[in-house]
Design an enzyme around this catalytic site. Sequence first.
Site, mmCIF file in Angstrom:
data_model
loop_
_atom_site.group_PDB
_atom_site.id
_atom_site.type_symbol
_atom_site.label_atom_id
_atom_site.label_comp_id
_atom_site.label_asym_id
_atom_site.label_seq_id
_atom_site.Cartn_x
_atom_site.Cartn_y
_atom_site.Cartn_z
ATOM 1 N N GLY A 1 -9.563 25.369 45.897
ATOM 2 C CA GLY A 1 -8.391 24.881 45.168
ATOM 3 C C GLY A 1 -8.453 23.404 44.859
ATOM 4 N N ASP B 1 -14.676 1.382 69.908
ATOM 5 C CA ASP B 1 -14.488 2.821 70.110
ATOM 6 C C ASP B 1 -14.845 3.652 68.885
ATOM 7 O OD1 ASP B 1 -12.326 1.896 68.685
ATOM 8 O OD2 ASP B 1 -10.789 2.807 69.958
ATOM 9 N N TYR C 1 7.241 19.303 36.955
ATOM 10 C CA TYR C 1 7.876 18.555 38.037
ATOM 11 C C TYR C 1 6.863 17.549 38.572
ATOM 12 C CZ TYR C 1 5.567 22.342 40.675
ATOM 13 O OH TYR C 1 4.672 23.251 41.170
ATOM 14 N N ASP D 1 2.709 -7.386 13.301
ATOM 15 C CA ASP D 1 3.747 -7.119 12.297
ATOM 16 C C ASP D 1 5.017 -7.895 12.650
ATOM 17 O OD1 ASP D 1 5.343 -5.985 10.315
ATOM 18 O OD2 ASP D 1 4.423 -4.002 10.561
ATOM 19 N N ILE D 2 5.626 -8.497 11.646
ATOM 20 C CA ILE D 2 6.874 -9.248 11.831
ATOM 21 C C ILE D 2 8.024 -8.571 11.091
ATOM 22 C CG2 ILE D 2 8.052 -11.456 11.512
ATOM 23 C CD1 ILE D 2 5.793 -11.474 13.603
ATOM 24 N N GLY E 1 0.798 -1.221 0.000
ATOM 25 C CA GLY E 1 0.000 0.000 0.000
ATOM 26 C C GLY E 1 0.825 1.262 0.000
ATOM 27 N N LYS F 1 19.955 -0.909 15.306
ATOM 28 C CA LYS F 1 21.259 -1.456 15.696
ATOM 29 C C LYS F 1 22.380 -0.816 14.877
ATOM 30 C CE LYS F 1 23.986 -5.667 16.129
ATOM 31 N NZ LYS F 1 23.988 -7.135 16.289
ATOM 32 N N ARG G 1 3.106 -12.078 3.898
ATOM 33 C CA ARG G 1 3.766 -12.258 5.193
ATOM 34 C C ARG G 1 5.282 -12.207 5.048
ATOM 35 N NH1 ARG G 1 1.120 -16.521 9.376
ATOM 36 N NH2 ARG G 1 -0.911 -15.508 9.656
ATOM 37 N N HIS H 1 -6.100 16.577 47.375
ATOM 38 C CA HIS H 1 -5.000 15.676 47.699
ATOM 39 C C HIS H 1 -5.430 14.216 47.622
ATOM 40 C CE1 HIS H 1 -2.412 18.998 48.584
ATOM 41 N NE2 HIS H 1 -3.225 19.451 49.521
ATOM 42 N N GLU I 1 -9.161 24.179 40.685
ATOM 43 C CA GLU I 1 -8.007 23.883 39.829
ATOM 44 C C GLU I 1 -8.423 23.211 38.523
ATOM 45 O OE1 GLU I 1 -4.834 24.484 40.027
ATOM 46 O OE2 GLU I 1 -4.260 24.776 42.109
#
Length: 525
Positions: free
Chosen positions: A306, A479, A218, A128-129, A39, A140, A67, A277, A329
């Site tokens: 915020g 408790d 960051y 894919d091969i 193609g 490489k 193939r 948070h 935010e």
Amino acid sequence: MSDLLPIRRALLSVSDKTGLIEFGRFLAARGVEILSTGGTAKALREAGVPVKDVSDHTGFPEILDGRVKTLVPQVHGGILGRRDLPEHLAQMEQHAIAPIDLVAVNLYPFEATVAKGAGFEDCIENIDIGGPAMIRSAAKNHAGVAVLTEPQHFAEIQAEIEAKGGTTLATRRRLAAAAYARTAAYDAAISGWFAKQEGQDFPPRLSLPGVLRQGLRYGENPHQKAAFYVDGGNRPGIATATQVQGKELSYNNLNDTDAAYECVAEFDKPAIVIVKHANPCGVAVAGDLSKAWDAALLCDPVSAFGGIVAANRTLDAAAAEKITAIFTEVVIAPDADEAAKAVFAKKKNLRLLLTGGLPDAAAAGLAFKSVAGGFLAQSRDAGRVTQETLKVVTQRAPSRAEMADLLFAFRVCKHVKSNAIVYAKGLATTGIGAGQMNRAESSRIAAWKSEAAAKAAGLERPLAEGSVVASDAFFPFADGLEIAASAGATAVIQPGGSIRDAEVIAAADKAGLAMVFTGMRHFRH
């Protein structure tokens, strides 16, 4: 060998043909011989770009339904042969192997084929091969070959050739690194898919594919580096979202927004989740988003400032006006109408994310956490309880209203960091205690927050009064439950399973509380 290498012969064979024709014309205009297949060759010819079929170049036809077409010495020898070794050059001449200086290959769309739900055989045929083999060979031998694996590489290489007359070693090395990353991700996607076909939740080797979505300024803190990668999955959320407006998203924005959206997806009726948070600080379900916002904000208006807001419906102007009345935010939702977008646009720094859908809270999948020397993998917490699965353990059974609130509170509790205590009334949180080292402290914090929120709203009685209470794990002692009773709770939902369950049940009966056991806990660390 010179650092700068001219391109005399190029092999182009791409599935994604974005930028192909322009690049082909550029190479042809410089006298580069273009080899191609299938193609890709057809597309180039139809655009008037001179191209030579690989089968004509190698003298070996495509076989086995295509193939095998590039897995031949004339191709791999031309890619792998070292130009700086006389013995390599001699052997290439002996066997009539022409050097190939540039390889542009992107792979069969295996990931896209899986994502659209194709059958087993279709997925196999889209593995894919020859492509990965050529990519790895070129990478490489990057000392003498440039390898292009993404459509955007066309423009980058064209600019360098125009400016310098060839490709530089630094560029070829960078492209080689990108090439190995691409084939690694491709193989990871295939191995992950195969594991699922074999019913292996945790295969002996696990590779995680990831594509860089964006570098981040960051991480959690300014001294940490960070980036956002996507895995190619189609689960709606921050990875699929379109950012309509606002500043660049930070690491913490992304983490908190994901937490908010996963929580709001738990509810079928209009819902709002406010997160700070990574913990919900207000959650409510109501007849519309505007009413849900009012109820969610009431729970903890201080923490909401915020925060991150998630909705499970298309945002309208009424909801947008209320959300933007305080500093927010990020807002994330499946969609927003034009009137809502106009409201948000007035807050230019607010990030608005639209995902096009909601994640399936009950869907399977894996979740990961890094540890020293590796990572932990587990199935996503897709557990849900229903009224039919609950066990009433007290003398009094919950009322219909209490039962609805208990189920609501337990779904919220699933998204609160352990130890987690959630008070709720009228399908809205009224107090949340999160992330404490013992459950009694979470109970105290949730009760205290309900008192503070009531005072902020000018109410005489704490919000927790008349509420139900949910615990993400069992009460190890009475408790924590006694604190909830003192705060005005009327019913309790908890997993059960403590050796002191009888003591806790007795405390509930003494306080006149209704209590149900779920048999399922929701630790979240």
